[in-house]
Each structure stands twice: as structure tokens, then as C-alpha cells.
Write a protein that holds these residues in place. Sequence first.
Motif, PDB file in Angstrom:
ATOM      1  N   ALA A  17       0.802  -1.230   0.000  1.00  0.00           N
ATOM      2  CA  ALA A  17       0.000   0.000   0.000  1.00  0.00           C
ATOM      3  C   ALA A  17       0.834   1.280   0.000  1.00  0.00           C
ATOM      4  O   ALA A  17       0.427   2.283  -0.583  1.00  0.00           O
ATOM      5  N   ARG A  18       2.002   1.255   0.645  1.00  0.00           N
ATOM      6  CA  ARG A  18       2.784   2.507   0.782  1.00  0.00           C
ATOM      7  C   ARG A  18       3.674   2.807  -0.434  1.00  0.00           C
ATOM      8  O   ARG A  18       4.235   3.893  -0.550  1.00  0.00           O
ATOM      9  N   GLU A  19       3.824   1.826  -1.329  1.00  0.00           N
ATOM     10  CA  GLU A  19       4.743   2.017  -2.468  1.00  0.00           C
ATOM     11  C   GLU A  19       4.376   3.218  -3.340  1.00  0.00           C
ATOM     12  O   GLU A  19       5.250   3.938  -3.820  1.00  0.00           O
ATOM     13  N   ALA A  20       3.075   3.391  -3.585  1.00  0.00           N
ATOM     14  CA  ALA A  20       2.660   4.425  -4.534  1.00  0.00           C
ATOM     15  C   ALA A  20       3.071   5.821  -4.061  1.00  0.00           C
ATOM     16  O   ALA A  20       3.480   6.656  -4.869  1.00  0.00           O
ATOM     17  N   ASP A  21       2.979   6.069  -2.743  1.00  0.00           N
ATOM     18  CA  ASP A  21       3.370   7.390  -2.232  1.00  0.00           C
ATOM     19  C   ASP A  21       4.867   7.613  -2.405  1.00  0.00           C
ATOM     20  O   ASP A  21       5.305   8.707  -2.773  1.00  0.00           O
ATOM     21  N   VAL A  22       5.644   6.562  -2.111  1.00  0.00           N
ATOM     22  CA  VAL A  22       7.108   6.681  -2.217  1.00  0.00           C
ATOM     23  C   VAL A  22       7.502   6.953  -3.673  1.00  0.00           C
ATOM     24  O   VAL A  22       8.269   7.873  -3.975  1.00  0.00           O
ATOM     25  N   VAL A  23       6.949   6.165  -4.582  1.00  0.00           N
ATOM     26  CA  VAL A  23       7.321   6.308  -5.993  1.00  0.00           C
ATOM     27  C   VAL A  23       6.744   7.611  -6.574  1.00  0.00           C
ATOM     28  O   VAL A  23       7.411   8.302  -7.351  1.00  0.00           O
ATOM     29  N   GLY A  24       5.540   7.971  -6.137  1.00  0.00           N
ATOM     30  CA  GLY A  24       4.951   9.245  -6.574  1.00  0.00           C
ATOM     31  C   GLY A  24       5.847  10.415  -6.186  1.00  0.00           C
ATOM     32  O   GLY A  24       6.051  11.352  -6.961  1.00  0.00           O
ATOM     33  N   ARG A  25       6.423  10.332  -5.000  1.00  0.00           N
ATOM     34  CA  ARG A  25       7.343  11.373  -4.533  1.00  0.00           C
ATOM     35  C   ARG A  25       8.565  11.470  -5.467  1.00  0.00           C
ATOM     36  O   ARG A  25       9.004  12.555  -5.832  1.00  0.00           O
ATOM     37  N   ALA A  26       9.073  10.290  -5.876  1.00  0.00           N
ATOM     38  CA  ALA A  26      10.239  10.271  -6.778  1.00  0.00           C
ATOM     39  C   ALA A  26       9.866  10.900  -8.124  1.00  0.00           C
ATOM     40  O   ALA A  26      10.645  11.672  -8.703  1.00  0.00           O
ATOM     41  N   LEU A  27       8.671  10.593  -8.618  1.00  0.00           N
ATOM     42  CA  LEU A  27       8.261  11.129  -9.920  1.00  0.00           C
ATOM     43  C   LEU A  27       8.028  12.639  -9.838  1.00  0.00           C
ATOM     44  O   LEU A  27       8.383  13.387 -10.755  1.00  0.00           O
ATOM     45  N   GLU A  28       7.464  13.081  -8.721  1.00  0.00           N
ATOM     46  CA  GLU A  28       7.274  14.528  -8.543  1.00  0.00           C
ATOM     47  C   GLU A  28       8.633  15.232  -8.472  1.00  0.00           C
ATOM     48  O   GLU A  28       8.805  16.328  -8.999  1.00  0.00           O
ATOM     49  N   HIS A  29       9.583  14.567  -7.849  1.00  0.00           N
ATOM     50  CA  HIS A  29      10.947  15.082  -7.766  1.00  0.00           C
ATOM     51  C   HIS A  29      11.536  15.289  -9.173  1.00  0.00           C
ATOM     52  O   HIS A  29      12.344  16.180  -9.395  1.00  0.00           O
ATOM     53  N   LEU A  30      11.082  14.461 -10.116  1.00  0.00           N
ATOM     54  CA  LEU A  30      11.528  14.584 -11.514  1.00  0.00           C
ATOM     55  C   LEU A  30      10.705  15.618 -12.286  1.00  0.00           C
ATOM     56  O   LEU A  30      10.863  15.769 -13.494  1.00  0.00           O
ATOM     57  N   GLY A  31       9.779  16.268 -11.589  1.00  0.00           N
ATOM     58  CA  GLY A  31       8.975  17.317 -12.232  1.00  0.00           C
ATOM     59  C   GLY A  31       7.701  16.794 -12.875  1.00  0.00           C
ATOM     60  O   GLY A  31       7.035  17.530 -13.618  1.00  0.00           O
ATOM     61  N   MET A  32       7.339  15.539 -12.597  1.00  0.00           N
ATOM     62  CA  MET A  32       6.118  14.985 -13.209  1.00  0.00           C
ATOM     63  C   MET A  32       4.919  15.266 -12.297  1.00  0.00           C
ATOM     64  O   MET A  32       5.058  15.378 -11.088  1.00  0.00           O
ATOM     65  N   ARG A  33       3.734  15.360 -12.920  1.00  0.00           N
ATOM     66  CA  ARG A  33       2.551  15.668 -12.102  1.00  0.00           C
ATOM     67  C   ARG A  33       1.517  14.545 -12.200  1.00  0.00           C
ATOM     68  O   ARG A  33       1.372  13.916 -13.266  1.00  0.00           O
ATOM     69  N   ALA A  34       0.801  14.366 -11.081  1.00  0.00           N
ATOM     70  CA  ALA A  34      -0.200  13.293 -11.009  1.00  0.00           C
ATOM     71  C   ALA A  34      -1.458  13.696 -11.770  1.00  0.00           C
ATOM     72  O   ALA A  34      -1.950  14.821 -11.615  1.00  0.00           O
ATOM     73  N   LEU A  35      -1.995  12.776 -12.589  1.00  0.00           N
ATOM     74  CA  LEU A  35      -3.193  13.075 -13.388  1.00  0.00           C
ATOM     75  C   LEU A  35      -4.485  12.782 -12.648  1.00  0.00           C
ATOM     76  O   LEU A  35      -5.556  13.216 -13.067  1.00  0.00           O
ATOM     77  N   THR A  36      -4.409  11.980 -11.585  1.00  0.00           N
ATOM     78  CA  THR A  36      -5.628  11.601 -10.865  1.00  0.00           C
ATOM     79  C   THR A  36      -5.240  11.083  -9.478  1.00  0.00           C
ATOM     80  O   THR A  36      -4.054  10.966  -9.167  1.00  0.00           O
ATOM     81  N   ARG A  37      -6.226  10.791  -8.664  1.00  0.00           N
ATOM     82  CA  ARG A  37      -6.013  10.151  -7.350  1.00  0.00           C
ATOM     83  C   ARG A  37      -7.118   9.135  -7.164  1.00  0.00           C
ATOM     84  O   ARG A  37      -8.295   9.485  -7.312  1.00  0.00           O
TER      85      ARG A  37
END
Length: 318
Positions: free
Chosen positions: A119-139
Motif C-alpha cells: 500500500a505505501r509504495e505508490a506514495d514513495v514512488v509518486g514522490r520520486a516522480l514529482e521530484h523529476l517534475g512529473m505531475r499526477a493526473l488523478t487520485r
Amino acid sequence: MLTDVHDFSEYHVPPRRILMHHPRHGASLENLSRDRLAELNFLDLPHPDELYAEYDGFAALVGSHVETIFLEDLLGDHEPYRLEAAANPNLIFMRDSSVTLPWAPSAFIPARPALASRAREADVVGRALEHLGMRALTRFEHDEYLEGGDLLPVTFDGKRVLLIGFGVRTTKAAAIKLALDLIPEHADAIIGLSHDPDLLHLDTGFTVLPNKVILAAAGMFGSGFLIDRDRRLSPVDPLSYAEALGCSIIRCDKADAIAHERCNLLPLGRRRYLAFDLPAELKAALEEAADVTIQLVKGTEIAKATGGVHCLTRPLYG
Ligand SMILES: NC(=O)NCCC[C@H](N)C(=O)O
């Protein structure tokens, strides 16, 4: 028809980088005991040193084609990442914790894993992607669950299509949410494929290759649905639908797909593929029909964790 012109399919577009997590960046495997196999959905206990050696071989091969980047490089001392890397050996399956789209290089879809221990993986990886300047399209929330191995982005007759598998992890509610949030700006259609619960994810038993070739585990796919650009939902039989559009289907044995990750191929663009060891006949049939080259790598220990080369990688297109 699947076309090569304007083809933004996952199998066609070379990723700019591939995001991975090395199992050695954290001692989750070394601390693993048999009593956690069910909670993690492992077939057996992998031998840590052998798995590390397999992973090194795989990462080196990927790195010979495309730049690799590791969670460790992006998150370093980030506390939730360290905790996850220390306790969760499934973090190596970077395919599942997010979704990237070849036609939307600066965006991502955060996954919502259904397996409690992930369950916690998505937050960790989402943080890495945001760090790369990517944005989330949905939740996703409520009964919306989606794991990345259940989503395959393809271009189908010039349309951007999300192929979404429904088995034990991803829910139809998540597909509806994607239809509401992504169509028409980031996708033109969604095709849902119900698959046998023995198949963990869509990518355990299904992949689309060039030349309108589909590799599918035999007898695993039944009903499905299509959500079009107007968000109208209609029932389809996905494989018959694909055949009617001129696709040819190569079938592999269901038990082999599950135990040996036979359908779990990693496309690197320009008709290059990686796979765990494949029977010579299947490899030759795929290379001939799809006009691709498949390089093989040993993955016996990794397959005990129920994932293959596609599951281990998250392609980044920007
Ligand atoms: N896409 C995939 O098939 N990923 C493999 C995930 C394996 C992991 N043990 C799991 O059950 O979630």
C-alpha cells in the motif's frame, strides 16, 4: 488497426530512462522469512545473493540500451523510502506503483495497490516522480484500486487506448475514474479485459507487440468492455475484438505464464525486447511474427517473487 505512424504504444516508444529499485538498496530480502510469503504473494523464498546477481545482470542489460535511474538516486535519505526499502521486497516491481504514458511524458498516474503489504509504495514512488517534475493526473480512492501491471498504453488506429486488466488487484471503479479524469485530454478510449484470478496482473499473461501481434496466456481472458471518447461503455470480447481488427494472437501455456513470466516482456522501443528465459520455439515465433529481437536474461530467483522483466521497470518518457 495498429499503425506504426504516430504510434505512441508502450512497445513502440523508446523510454528516455527506466526507473528501477535495486533490492540491495535496503535489506528487505535478507530479512525475509517463509511466514511472510503469503502476505507478499511470493511463490517461494528467493535466495538473496542469487537474486541480487540476477538483478545485476538484468540492470546491466537494461542499462546497455537505455539510461537507468534508481529510487535511491532520487530519494536517498527520504525516511518513508528507507522504511519501505528495508521492509518491502516487492518494491523492486516498479511497474506496479505508478503508470506512465508514452504520449504524456511529464505526467503519471499514481497507482493504488490492492495488496495491503504494497500500500505505501505508490506514495514513495509518486514522490520520486514529482521530484523529476512529473505531475499526477488523478487520485484513486474508495473502491478504486489500480496496480501498474494491469495497465498497458497502446495506440490503436491513431487513438490513445488504455488496456486495463481486471483480476485480483485492479477494480472496474478505477477504470471508470480514469475514463472520467483522462478522457479526452490524456486518452481516447479504455478497453477493459477481465482475466482469470490465477493471473496476477494483465502483464502476467498479455502483451501487445509490433505487427499487430498479441501474446496471451491461453484461456485466461473472457469478457471485457470498451469506454469510448464520449465515455460510452459497451461490452466487447477483447480477443475477438482484436482479431476482428487484424491482430494475430500467439498463445502460451497458462501455467508457464504464471510460474515463468513467459508473457512478461519488456519493450525498449525500436523492436528491442528483454525477457526471462523463453522456450526457443516461443522466442522464434515472436521474433518472426512481430519482427523484433528478444534478448534473454536469467530470472529464476526473481520469478519466485511472482514478477518478470516488465514488472521490474517503470519507463520514463520525458
Ligand atoms: N506486474 C506484476 O506482475 N508485478 C509483480 C508483482 C509481484 C508481487 N509479489 C505482488 O504480488 O504484487
